[in-house]
Design an enzyme around this catalytic site. Structure first.
Site, PDB file in Angstrom:
ATOM      1  N   HIS A  16       7.845   1.195  -2.718  1.00  0.00           N
ATOM      2  CA  HIS A  16       7.303   0.470  -3.848  1.00  0.00           C
ATOM      3  C   HIS A  16       8.253  -0.540  -4.741  1.00  0.00           C
ATOM      4  CE1 HIS A  16       4.782   4.005  -4.523  1.00  0.00           C
ATOM      5  NE2 HIS A  16       5.918   4.923  -4.372  1.00  0.00           N
ATOM      6  N   ASP A  27       2.789   8.089   3.272  1.00  0.00           N
ATOM      7  CA  ASP A  27       3.094   8.738   2.047  1.00  0.00           C
ATOM      8  C   ASP A  27       1.981   8.895   1.152  1.00  0.00           C
ATOM      9  OD1 ASP A  27       6.000   8.151   0.354  1.00  0.00           O
ATOM     10  OD2 ASP A  27       4.266   8.358  -0.740  1.00  0.00           O
TER      11      ASP A  27
HETATM   12  N1  V1S Z   1       4.671  11.910  -9.896  1.00  0.00           N
HETATM   13  C1  V1S Z   1       5.537  11.653 -10.176  1.00  0.00           C
HETATM   14  C2  V1S Z   1       6.869  11.347 -10.744  1.00  0.00           C
HETATM   15  N2  V1S Z   1       7.946  12.335 -10.950  1.00  0.00           N
HETATM   16  C3  V1S Z   1       8.830  11.510 -11.309  1.00  0.00           C
HETATM   17  C4  V1S Z   1      10.170  11.839 -11.658  1.00  0.00           C
HETATM   18  C5  V1S Z   1      10.479  13.567 -11.895  1.00  0.00           C
HETATM   19  C6  V1S Z   1      11.769  13.815 -12.018  1.00  0.00           C
HETATM   20  C7  V1S Z   1      12.637  12.817 -12.234  1.00  0.00           C
HETATM   21  F1  V1S Z   1      13.969  13.299 -12.409  1.00  0.00           F
HETATM   22  C8  V1S Z   1      12.483  11.586 -12.101  1.00  0.00           C
HETATM   23  C9  V1S Z   1      11.152  10.984 -11.967  1.00  0.00           C
HETATM   24  N3  V1S Z   1       8.525  10.183 -11.197  1.00  0.00           N
HETATM   25  C10 V1S Z   1       7.242  10.063 -11.107  1.00  0.00           C
HETATM   26  C11 V1S Z   1       6.564   8.748 -10.635  1.00  0.00           C
HETATM   27  C12 V1S Z   1       7.084   8.122  -9.458  1.00  0.00           C
HETATM   28  C13 V1S Z   1       6.984   8.464  -8.151  1.00  0.00           C
HETATM   29  C14 V1S Z   1       7.490   7.573  -7.018  1.00  0.00           C
HETATM   30  C15 V1S Z   1       7.223   8.011  -5.627  1.00  0.00           C
HETATM   31  C16 V1S Z   1       8.168   7.434  -4.643  1.00  0.00           C
HETATM   32  C17 V1S Z   1       7.591   7.563  -3.396  1.00  0.00           C
HETATM   33  O1  V1S Z   1       7.511   9.073  -2.774  1.00  0.00           O
HETATM   34  O2  V1S Z   1       6.175   7.049  -2.932  1.00  0.00           O
HETATM   35  C18 V1S Z   1       8.602   6.536  -2.212  1.00  0.00           C
HETATM   36  C19 V1S Z   1      10.013   7.209  -2.413  1.00  0.00           C
HETATM   37  N4  V1S Z   1       6.703   7.893 -11.870  1.00  0.00           N
HETATM   38  C20 V1S Z   1       5.541   7.960 -12.945  1.00  0.00           C
HETATM   39  O3  V1S Z   1       4.646   8.762 -12.622  1.00  0.00           O
HETATM   40  C21 V1S Z   1       5.994   7.118 -13.978  1.00  0.00           C
HETATM   41  C22 V1S Z   1       6.337   7.696 -15.227  1.00  0.00           C
HETATM   42  C23 V1S Z   1       4.884   6.917 -15.114  1.00  0.00           C
HETATM   43  C24 V1S Z   1       6.295   9.264 -15.553  1.00  0.00           C
HETATM   44  C25 V1S Z   1       7.669   9.852 -15.113  1.00  0.00           C
HETATM   45  N5  V1S Z   1       8.843   8.923 -15.981  1.00  0.00           N
HETATM   46  C26 V1S Z   1      10.097   9.366 -15.529  1.00  0.00           C
HETATM   47  C27 V1S Z   1       8.615   7.434 -15.782  1.00  0.00           C
HETATM   48  C28 V1S Z   1       7.327   6.805 -16.134  1.00  0.00           C
HETATM   49 ZN    ZN Z   2       5.642   8.984  -2.160  1.00  0.00          ZN
HETATM   50 CA    CA Z   3       0.588   5.918   1.359  1.00  0.00          CA
END
Ligand code: V1S
Ligand code: ZN
Ligand code: CA
Length: 393
Positions: free
Chosen positions: A155, A190
């Site tokens: 990302h 992923d």
């Molecule tokens: N779905 C989901 C999710 N959960 C979290 C999270 C949960 C606990 C925490 F302590 C901190 C964060 N963040 C998200 C997602 C991002 C997902 C990233 C995936 C990464 C990968 O697996 O593809 C590669 C390593 N974030 C969001 O959904 C954004 C928000 C919209 C909601 C969550 N808050 C923390 C930020 C804004």
């Molecule tokens: Zn992921």
């Molecule tokens: Ca993918």
């Protein structure tokens, strides 16, 4: 040359850096870098380390990273400390402007996607250095398969952090491969869309990006990876997106993966493959809602390996750490062309596998609703294959 039942024996190299295990995203954060240490310990306990060369390398440098990333962003990554961030002022504002600590102050600090972690720059340089070294090993023709389970941070953008990713090691590695190979295919299993990689090469005729992901409304990264997103300019039809509904099982997944990747390989004829093997598409992941078994996930790796094209295997997401470690260990065995016992050997982390009966292959969710109807899967497959046929014309 030596062979194994499925063709020539592959020369595999492997990157592992113990400096990554201790990186802490925060107590409540779902990303736990220790899972890579768990995978490594498992790989060692199965005796697989003796079958691979170990890549010992230097961490990526500022110049390596700024070859893709914005210098202002790289400067911030290099100077930010949790203390400076907590002190408020300039450091905090700059960090937030690059999506570290999130742009808004309203966010609950315990659930920030991209926290200002201690040792941030060192962490980025280590996982990116691993992917760069792995790419160099393939480019030099020294190895057929290179593995970095601490990489796969798909990302990260040129000038901001996103989705737990700060530096996009995949983009750096693909750029390195492009110095030696005419065309590179990137495939991402992923559960999230590989947006940072797609964006970096969206108009490139030399890189084809393919992402399989959960494409339900509001799923992160919101609005990305639609079936109709096919690339632009020189990159037209060289971005492939396969959005899925919740509950996808092994059979349905491979029924899409196999014909699509077969066609991709036929029409694009890549000289190298980069595969992001995020473990959050596995059954039971707290962020994803797919229902893949480790065998189903690894079947995709085995299929990409079967083309006998230089292959870079990277990690990514995966939030049930025992499942992810088991998966990446099994996929290391797949890379080596070895079958390994289902019984997890005694080792320092074996207690983590109690819930799965100390077996590598844990059961998927029986009776979980699969929202992917046969009709939807067939339509998705046909649309993607029709787009790919444009390249053959
Ligand atoms: N779905 C989901 C999710 N959960 C979290 C999270 C949960 C606990 C925490 F302590 C901190 C964060 N963040 C998200 C997602 C991002 C997902 C990233 C995936 C990464 C990968 O697996 O593809 C590669 C390593 N974030 C969001 O959904 C954004 C928000 C919209 C909601 C969550 N808050 C923390 C930020 C804004
Ligand atoms: Zn992921
Ligand atoms: Ca993918």
């Amino acid at each position: 040359s030596p062979s194994c039942p499925d063709g020539p024996k592959r020369r595999v190299c492997y990157y592992y850096d113990r400096g990554i295990a201790g990186v802490d995203y925060g107590e409540d954060h779902v990303m736990v870098p220790r899972r890579v240490d768990m995978a490594h310990a498992l790989i060692r306990s199965y005796g697989l380390l003796g079958d691979m060369s170990r890549l010992r390398t230097r961490p990526a440098t500022y110049d390596d990273i700024s070859a893709f990333h914005d210098r202002g962003y790289a400067d911030l990554l290099g100077s930010l400390t949790p203390e400076a961030f907590a002190g408020g002022g300039e450091a905090e504002l700059t960090a937030r402007s690059f999506n570290i600590g999130e742009p808004s102050k309203k966010e609950d600090p315990r659930s920030v996607d991209n926290p200002p972690i201690a040792g941030l720059w060192d962490y980025c340089c280590r996982y990116a250095g691993g992917s760069l070294a792995a790419a160099r090993a393939l480019a030099a023709g020294r190895h057929d398969i290179a593995i970095n389970w601490s990489g796969g941070m798909h990302h990260a953008c040129r000038d901001k952090a996103s989705g737990f990713c700060y530096v996009n090691d995949i983009v750096l590695a693909i750029r390195e491969l492009l110095a030696a190979f005419a065309r590179v295919v990137y495939v991402d299993i992923d559960v999230h869309h590989g947006d940072g990689v797609e964006t970096a090469f969206v108009d490139s005729g030399r890189v084809m990006t393919v992402s399989f992901h959960q494409g339900t409304t509001d799923f992160f990264p919101k609005g990305r990876g639609k079936l109709q997103d096919v690339g632009v300019g020189e990159g037209l039809y060289r971005a492939v997106n396969v959005p899925l509904h919740a509950g996808m099982d092994d059979e349905g997944y491979y029924g899409l993966f196999q014909p699509i990747m077969e066609k991709v390989m036929e029409v694009f004829q890549p000289e190298a493959i980069v595969m992001q093997c995020g473990g959050d598409s596995l059954s039971g992941d707290p962020l994803g809602s797919q229902n893949l078994s480790i065998a189903g996930h690894a079947r995709c790796v085995r299929f990409m390996r079967s083309f006998n094209v230089p292959l870079l295997l990277l990690g990514g997401g995966g939030y049930t750490i025992n499942h992810v470690a088991a998966c990446w260990c099994y996929e290391t065995a797949v890379a080596l062309g070895k079958e390994i016992d289902d019984d997890i050997p005694q080792h320092c982390y074996d207690g983590y596998y109690q819930s799965q009966g100390y077996k590598l292959h844990y059961p998927v969710k029986k009776g979980l609703k699969n929202d992917n109807t046969n009709h939807h899967v067939t339509q998705t497959k046909n649309t993607v294959l029709r787009n790919l046929a444009e390249l053959a014309a």
